[in-house]
Design an enzyme around this catalytic site. Structure first.
Site, mmCIF file in Angstrom:
data_model
loop_
_atom_site.group_PDB
_atom_site.id
_atom_site.type_symbol
_atom_site.label_atom_id
_atom_site.label_comp_id
_atom_site.label_asym_id
_atom_site.label_seq_id
_atom_site.Cartn_x
_atom_site.Cartn_y
_atom_site.Cartn_z
ATOM 1 N N ASP A 11 -2.818 -30.109 -1.453
ATOM 2 C CA ASP A 11 -2.162 -28.817 -1.230
ATOM 3 C C ASP A 11 -0.659 -28.982 -1.395
ATOM 4 O O ASP A 11 -0.063 -29.900 -0.816
ATOM 5 C CB ASP A 11 -2.452 -28.299 0.185
ATOM 6 C CG ASP A 11 -3.886 -27.808 0.315
ATOM 7 O OD1 ASP A 11 -4.555 -27.651 -0.725
ATOM 8 O OD2 ASP A 11 -4.328 -27.592 1.467
ATOM 9 N N ASP A 130 -14.870 -18.940 -2.400
ATOM 10 C CA ASP A 130 -14.949 -19.242 -0.966
ATOM 11 C C ASP A 130 -15.987 -18.294 -0.381
ATOM 12 O O ASP A 130 -15.866 -17.077 -0.554
ATOM 13 C CB ASP A 130 -13.607 -18.972 -0.269
ATOM 14 C CG ASP A 130 -12.491 -19.870 -0.790
ATOM 15 O OD1 ASP A 130 -12.800 -20.931 -1.374
ATOM 16 O OD2 ASP A 130 -11.306 -19.513 -0.632
#
Lengths: 251, 194
Positions: A11, A130
Site C-alpha cells: 500500500d 471486494d
C-alpha cells in the site's frame, strides 16, 4: 508447467509504503522501490502496488514512482488505486506498469473495462472485486469495502470477464485481516465459472492457507500483505513448503 | 548500440529498463536510418496483431524489419508478427518465419490467456542451456506451434514455441524483460549474437 503465483501487495501513500516491511538490512523500510526489488529477489512472482490515497494531487508522484519501480524491478507488477478513466491509465502504462487493477470505477462505469481492454489489451486489465457475504449472497462493495452495491460477486466477475478483464482479483472482506485463511468456497466457484485467472486475496495467516487457496480454491495466484511485510512468513519458506506439498511453483 | 523499435507496443518501457539494468546502451526509435545502423534490434510487442500490423505498414516498418541483416529479437507479439499469419483477427504478418500463429483452445479448464511463469526447454544453443527447466513469464492467448525453427519449447495445453531462430532473426514468446534473472540471461544470450 504453469506455476501458481505468490503476490505481495504494497500500500502506497504519497510515494511511500504505508506499513513498514520487516526485512533484515533494509535501508529504507518505506521505500516501495527497494521493497519491491527485495521481494523480486526473494522469489515473488508478481507485485501489486496500491495507491491508497489516489488524489489528483499525488497522481503525478505515483506515476513517477511507477517509473522507478519499472526501472528497478525485473518481475511483472500491477498498479491500482483511484483509476477511473482511460486518461488515468495511459501514463501508468507508459511509465512501465504491466497491469492496472480497477475496482470502484468499474462498478460505477462497467464500460471502463471494455475501453481499457480495447485500448491496452485484456492482459493489462485486472478487475478487483471486494465482496462480503450478506444473507448468503456475496455482495460487491466499493470504496475500500465501505459501500455495498447491488452487484453480486459471481455475476459481476463473469460480466467483467465478458467485458474483457484479463484477471479477477477477489478479496473476501469477511476474511481480510482475520488471518484465518482465504475464502475457499467462492474461490473454487469463481474457478468453475471463469476462463480467466483468479487471484485470491484476504485472510492469509500461514503457509497452509496458501496451499488451501491453490489446492481447494483452485486459485491461480494468491496475494498477501502484512504476513509478508511483518516477516512472519518469508517467500522462500512459503514456496518451498508449497513445492513440497505438490503445488506447481517457481523456485 | 541496440535499437528498440518504437511503435504502439505496450512493453517498450520495460524492455528499455531491462537493457538499462544490463548496462547496455540503446535507443528507442522508429527512424529507418537509425534502425538500420544499429548493431542489434529489439522488436517488442504487447497488444493486438491486426491493429499493430496496420500501424507497422503505415510506417513502412514491416518491410524494413523483414530486410534487416543484423540480429533482431522479437518479443511476445513481436515474435508472432514475425510469422506469416495470425489467427488473431485474420492478420497477414511480416513473414520471416513461415508459420501460422494459432489461438489456444482449452482442452479442459485451462485458462486463456496463458499468464504467469512456466518452464522452458531450450532446443537450440542460442537459448542458454543453463536456463533449462527454469521459469519465464508469459502472457499470451495465441501461440506458434513447434516447428523447424523452434529453439525452446514450453508446454501449456500443448507444446508450443517459447523461442525461435531463423538466420539473423531471434524470437521469444515470453517476456525476458520481466523474467527476473533467467530473463536477463536470455537477453544476454541474444545480445552476444552477431
Amino acid at each position: 508447467m504453469l506455476t501458481k503465483r505468490i503476490i505481495p501487495c504494497l500500500d502506497i501513500k504519497d510515494g511511500r509504503t504505508v506499513k513498514g516491511v520487516n526485512f533484515v538490512n533494509i535501508r529504507d523500510a518505506g521505500d516501495p522501490v527497494e521493497l519491491g526489488a527485495r521481494y523480486a529477489e526473494q522469489g515473488a512472482d508478481e507485485l501489486v502496488f496500491l495507491d491508497i490515497t489516489a488524489t489528483t494531487d499525488n497522481r503525478k508522484t505515483f506515476v513517477e514512482l511507477v517509473r522507478e519501480i519499472a526501472r528497478h524491478v525485473n518481475i511483472p507488477f500491477t498498479v491500482g488505486g483511484g483509476i477511473s478513466s482511460l486518461a488515468d491509465v495511459a501514463p501508468l502504462l507508459e511509465a512501465g506498469a504491466d497491469k492496472v487493477s480497477i475496482n470502484s470505477a468499474a462498478v460505477r462505469t462497467p464500460q471502463l473495462i471494455d475501453d481499457l481492454a480495447k485500448a491496452f489489451g485484456s492482459q493489462f486489465v485486472v478487475l478487483a472485486i471486494d465482496a462480503r457475504k450478506i444473507n448468503n449472497q456475496w455482495i460487491v462493495h466499493t470504496h475500500g469495502g465501505s459501500n455495498p452495491t447491488n452487484k453480486k460477486l459471481f455475476s459481476w466477475a463473469r460480466e467483467g470477464q465478458n467485458r474483457g478483464a484479463g484477471e479477477i482479483l477477489f478479496t473476501s472482506m469477511d476474511h481480510d485481516g482475520t488471518r484465518q485463511g482465504f475464502a475457499i468456497d467462492p474461490l473454487s466457484k469463481l474457478h468453475e465459472l471463469l476462463q480467466i485467472p483468479v487471484i485470491a486475496s484476504g485472510g492469509a495467516g500461514n503457509k497452509e492457507h496458501f496451499l488451501h487457496a491453490f489446492a481447494l480454491g483452485k486459485a491461480d495466484a494468491a496475494l498477501a500483505a502484512s504476513l509478508f511485510h511483518f516477516g512472519e512468513l518469508s517467500i522462500p519458506e512459503l514456496k518451498s513448503y508449497l513445492k513440497t506439498s505438490g503445488v506447481s511453483i517457481r523456485t | 548500440m541496440v535499437a528498440i523499435i518504437k511503435y504502439n507496443a505496450g512493453n517498450i518501457r520495460s524492455v528499455a529498463f531491462a537493457l538499462e539494468r544490463l548496462q547496455v546502451s540503446f535507443t528507442i526509435t522508429d527512424n529507418p536510418e537509425e534502425i538500420q545502423k544499429a548493431d542489434k534490434i529489439i522488436f517488442p510487442g504487447v497488444g493486438e496483431a491486426n491493429t499493430t500490423m496496420c500501424y507497422l505498414k503505415e510506417k513502412k516498418l514491416d518491410a524494413l524489419i523483414k530486410n534487416l541483416k543484423q540480429p533482431v529479437l522479437g518479443i511476445c507479439l513481436g515474435m508472432q508478427l514475425l510469422c506469416a499469419y495470425s489467427e488473431e483477427n485474420d492478420t497477414r504478418c511480416i513473414g520471416v518465419f513461415d508459420e501460422q500463429v494459432k489461438k489456444f483452445q482449452p482442452q479442459g479448464h485451462e485458462k486463456v490467456p496463458h499468464m504467469g511463469w512456466n518452464s522452458i526447454l531450450p532446443t537450440h544453443e542460442w537459448v542458454d542451456r543453463n536456463v533449462a527447466d527454469k521459469f519465464v513469464y508469459f502472457v499470451h492467448s495465441y501461440f506458434v506451434p513447434v516447428n523447424s525453427h523452434t529453439s525452446a519449447i514450453t508446454e501449456y495445453i500443448q507444446p508450443f514455441s517459447a523461442a525461435m531462430k531463423k538466420d539473423n532473426f531471434y524470437a521469444v514468446q515470453f517476456h525476458p524483460e520481466k523474467s527476473a534473472a533467467v530473463g536477463e540471461k536470455i537477453l544476454c544470450s541474444f545480445l552476444k549474437q552477431s
